[in-house]
Motif scaffolding. Sequence first.
Motif, PDB file in Angstrom:
ATOM      1  N   PRO A  64      -2.053   2.995 -15.921  1.00 57.73           N
ATOM      2  CA  PRO A  64      -0.657   3.124 -15.500  1.00 57.73           C
ATOM      3  C   PRO A  64      -0.303   2.136 -14.387  1.00 57.73           C
ATOM      4  CG  PRO A  64      -1.938   5.007 -14.767  1.00 57.73           C
ATOM      5  CD  PRO A  64      -2.833   4.181 -15.630  1.00 57.73           C
ATOM      6  N   VAL A  65      -1.292   1.720 -13.621  1.00 61.57           N
ATOM      7  CA  VAL A  65      -1.057   0.780 -12.520  1.00 61.57           C
ATOM      8  C   VAL A  65      -2.200  -0.240 -12.506  1.00 61.57           C
ATOM      9  CG1 VAL A  65      -0.335   0.641 -10.120  1.00 61.57           C
ATOM     10  CG2 VAL A  65      -0.265   2.839 -11.248  1.00 61.57           C
ATOM     11  N   PRO A  66      -2.143  -1.232 -13.414  1.00 61.02           N
ATOM     12  CA  PRO A  66      -3.236  -2.205 -13.471  1.00 61.02           C
ATOM     13  C   PRO A  66      -3.367  -2.998 -12.182  1.00 61.02           C
ATOM     14  CG  PRO A  66      -1.440  -2.817 -14.951  1.00 61.02           C
ATOM     15  CD  PRO A  66      -1.106  -1.492 -14.371  1.00 61.02           C
ATOM     16  N   ASP A  67      -4.594  -3.241 -11.802  1.00 60.83           N
ATOM     17  CA  ASP A  67      -4.917  -4.003 -10.591  1.00 60.83           C
ATOM     18  C   ASP A  67      -4.311  -3.400  -9.329  1.00 60.83           C
ATOM     19  OD1 ASP A  67      -6.479  -5.835 -11.978  1.00 60.83           O
ATOM     20  OD2 ASP A  67      -4.748  -7.086 -12.456  1.00 60.83           O
ATOM     21  N   TYR A  68      -4.114  -2.098  -9.331  1.00 60.40           N
ATOM     22  CA  TYR A  68      -3.595  -1.390  -8.150  1.00 60.40           C
ATOM     23  C   TYR A  68      -2.299  -2.003  -7.643  1.00 60.40           C
ATOM     24  CZ  TYR A  68      -8.406   0.224  -8.214  1.00 60.40           C
ATOM     25  OH  TYR A  68      -9.618   0.740  -8.607  1.00 60.40           O
ATOM     26  N   ALA A  69      -1.401  -2.355  -8.552  1.00 64.49           N
ATOM     27  CA  ALA A  69      -0.147  -2.990  -8.152  1.00 64.49           C
ATOM     28  C   ALA A  69       0.957  -2.642  -9.140  1.00 64.49           C
ATOM     29  CB  ALA A  69      -0.312  -4.504  -8.099  1.00 64.49           C
ATOM     30  N   ILE A  70       2.177  -2.647  -8.649  1.00 60.29           N
ATOM     31  CA  ILE A  70       3.345  -2.504  -9.503  1.00 60.29           C
ATOM     32  C   ILE A  70       3.868  -3.923  -9.700  1.00 60.29           C
ATOM     33  CG2 ILE A  70       5.660  -1.543  -9.720  1.00 60.29           C
ATOM     34  CD1 ILE A  70       4.680   0.765  -7.905  1.00 60.29           C
ATOM     35  N   GLU A  71       3.810  -4.379 -10.942  1.00 59.70           N
ATOM     36  CA  GLU A  71       4.107  -5.779 -11.244  1.00 59.70           C
ATOM     37  C   GLU A  71       5.495  -6.193 -10.750  1.00 59.70           C
ATOM     38  OE1 GLU A  71       4.200  -8.561 -15.195  1.00 59.70           O
ATOM     39  OE2 GLU A  71       2.897  -6.806 -15.183  1.00 59.70           O
ATOM     40  N   GLY A  72       5.529  -7.348 -10.118  1.00 62.44           N
ATOM     41  CA  GLY A  72       6.788  -7.914  -9.668  1.00 62.44           C
ATOM     42  C   GLY A  72       7.233  -7.469  -8.291  1.00 62.44           C
ATOM     43  N   HIS A  73       6.441  -6.623  -7.627  1.00 62.65           N
ATOM     44  CA  HIS A  73       6.849  -6.118  -6.314  1.00 62.65           C
ATOM     45  C   HIS A  73       5.939  -6.582  -5.183  1.00 62.65           C
ATOM     46  CE1 HIS A  73      10.035  -3.935  -8.104  1.00 62.65           C
ATOM     47  NE2 HIS A  73       9.290  -3.002  -8.653  1.00 62.65           N
TER      48      HIS A  73
END
Length: 102
Positions: A64-73
């Motif tokens: 649900p949250v790849p690489d411990y990040a929300i893409e684009g933020h």
Amino acid sequence: MSEIMSENNMKFLYAGIAIALLISVLAPFIASQDPDGLESASYDVIDEVKMAAMEEMDPVFESPVPDYAIEGHGKTGEVVAIVSGTLMMLVIAFVIGKLVKK
């Protein structure tokens, strides 16, 4: 005596939660951009061809949250992802604790 122990336990619990959240907020800023220990160790153990094939495989399920990040933020997305994951784990631990206590 029991009231004092309970108050001390609650202070300890709150301090632990505060420390976990502090680490969650700071992690994106202090974490290394190099591969982690497990990932870099796998490159020493697994053949390069086999590793490349494994990286090309489709995952069993999507994170649900790849690489411990929300893409684009950027870093804000990383902080939100890690803090929300930490809070979810705390809630799960609390629920399991309540179930085990019964």
